[in-house]
Design a protein around this motif. Structure first.
Motif, PDB file in Angstrom:
ATOM      1  N   GLN A 121      38.626  52.304 -31.200  1.00 26.11           N
ATOM      2  CA  GLN A 121      39.581  51.263 -31.778  1.00 26.11           C
ATOM      3  C   GLN A 121      39.342  49.881 -31.125  1.00 26.11           C
TER       4      GLN A 121
ATOM      5  N   GLU B  29      34.337  55.745 -44.440  1.00 25.69           N
ATOM      6  CA  GLU B  29      34.247  54.357 -44.408  1.00 25.69           C
ATOM      7  C   GLU B  29      34.810  53.683 -45.485  1.00 25.69           C
TER       8      GLU B  29
ATOM      9  N   ARG C   3      36.573  50.168 -41.493  1.00 25.61           N
ATOM     10  CA  ARG C   3      36.943  51.167 -40.473  1.00 25.61           C
ATOM     11  C   ARG C   3      36.203  52.635 -40.889  1.00 25.61           C
TER      12      ARG C   3
ATOM     13  N   GLY D 263      42.918  49.166 -36.268  1.00 28.15           N
ATOM     14  CA  GLY D 263      43.299  50.321 -37.295  1.00 28.15           C
ATOM     15  C   GLY D 263      44.636  51.042 -36.832  1.00 28.15           C
TER      16      GLY D 263
ATOM     17  N   LEU E 278      39.603  57.862 -35.364  1.00 28.50           N
ATOM     18  CA  LEU E 278      39.033  56.543 -35.767  1.00 28.50           C
ATOM     19  C   LEU E 278      37.793  56.324 -34.729  1.00 28.50           C
TER      20      LEU E 278
ATOM     21  N   VAL F 161      34.996  50.571 -36.107  1.00 26.04           N
ATOM     22  CA  VAL F 161      35.305  49.559 -36.649  1.00 26.04           C
ATOM     23  C   VAL F 161      34.339  48.271 -36.854  1.00 26.04           C
TER      24      VAL F 161
ATOM     25  N   ALA G 280      38.295  42.582 -39.573  1.00 24.60           N
ATOM     26  CA  ALA G 280      37.337  43.798 -39.633  1.00 24.60           C
ATOM     27  C   ALA G 280      36.976  44.010 -41.178  1.00 24.60           C
TER      28      ALA G 280
END
Length: 211
Positions: A31, A154, A74, A20, A206, A209, A71
C-alpha cells in the motif's frame, strides 16, 4: 488507524489518500499513502501502530503527489490452498479450496481477463462506479508453494470486489458451474448475477502500486 498514528506523531490532524482501497479482511503488502505536510518518521509511527500494521518507509514526495491519482497500475495476488485438509500456516492468508481444481481451466480464464473489458459482472450491483471498463495488463495463475495456487492481476484501477468475484467465478468454472465460454461472455458487461461467488477477503493482498 494510520491517520490516528500520524496525528499522534505529527501533532495535528492528517488526512491520508491511499493508492488502493481494500475491503475489511484484505491484506496490503504494498500500500502507498500520501498526505499534505512533512512526513513523520516511520520508526515513530510504528511505535504507536498495532503490531499487524507497519510503515516500511516515510519519505517526502514531489509537490502535488497524490498516491491514488498518480498511480498507473495496482497489482493484487489471491492465494488458494487446494487440498483436502486445511493448513494452520495458511489460515487467514489463503482460501482453503477442497473442491475440484483444474489449473488448465484457471489459466484459460485468466488469459481471457487480460486486456480491456467491461467488468460489470464482477462488482456488486449496488455501486458508485460509473465506468466499468478496466485495462488489465497482467492476469495469470502461478504456483505459490506446496498445494497453493496464486492468481496475480494488475490493472489501471479496480472496482469493489472485482478480484474476489473473478477468483470465485474461475473456481466455479472448475466446479462445473460454468464453462469457459460462459466466463468469456461475462467480460462483455453482463449483470452481476450471472457471475460466480465472491471469494472471501483473506486470500487477497495488494502487492504493489506502480507509478
Amino acid at each position: 488507524m494510520l491517520e490516528e498514528a500520524l496525528e499522534r506523531v505529527r501533532g495535528e490532524p492528517t488526512r491520508l489518500t491511499v493508492a488502493g482501497r481494500t475491503d475489511t479482511g484484505v491484506h496490503a503488502r504494498g500500500q502507498v499513502a500520501s498526505h499534505a505536510g512533512s512526513p513523520a518518521p516511520a520508526r515513530s509511527l510504528n511505535g504507536v501502530l498495532p503490531r499487524d500494521v507497519r510503515v516500511v518507509a516515510s519519505d517526502p514526495a514531489p509537490d502535488g503527489f497524490d498516491a491514488r491519482r498518480d498511480a498507473r497500475t495496482r497489482l493484487y495476488r489471491y492465494r488458494v490452498l487446494a487440498r483436502a485438509a486445511a493448513s494452520p500456516f495458511e489460515h487467514g492468508r489463503a482460501l482453503h479450496w477442497s473442491g475440484p481444481l483444474d489449473r488448465a481451466l484457471l489459466e484459460r480464464c485468466a488469459a481471457l481477463v487480460a486486456g480491456s473489458h467491461d467488468f460489470t459482472a464482477f462488482t456488486p450491483t449496488q455501486t458508485d462506479h460509473v465506468r466499468f471498463e478496466r485495462d488489465v495488463v497482467r492476469s495469470e495463475w502461478l504456483k505459490g508453494g506446496p498445494d497453493v495456487l496464486e492468481y496475480w492481476i494488475e490493472a489501471d484501477t479496480f472496482m469493489r470486489h472485482m478480484v474476489r468475484i473473478l477468483v470465485g467465478t474461475m473456481l466455479g468454472v472448475c466446479a462445473g458451474r460454468m464453462d469457459v465460454d460462459g466466463f468469456a461472455a461475462l467480460l462483455t458487461g453482463r449483470p452481476r448475477e450471472e457471475a460466480g461467488d465472491t471469494a472471501p477477503p483473506h486470500g487477497l493482498c495488494l502487492e504493489a502500486v506502480r507509478y
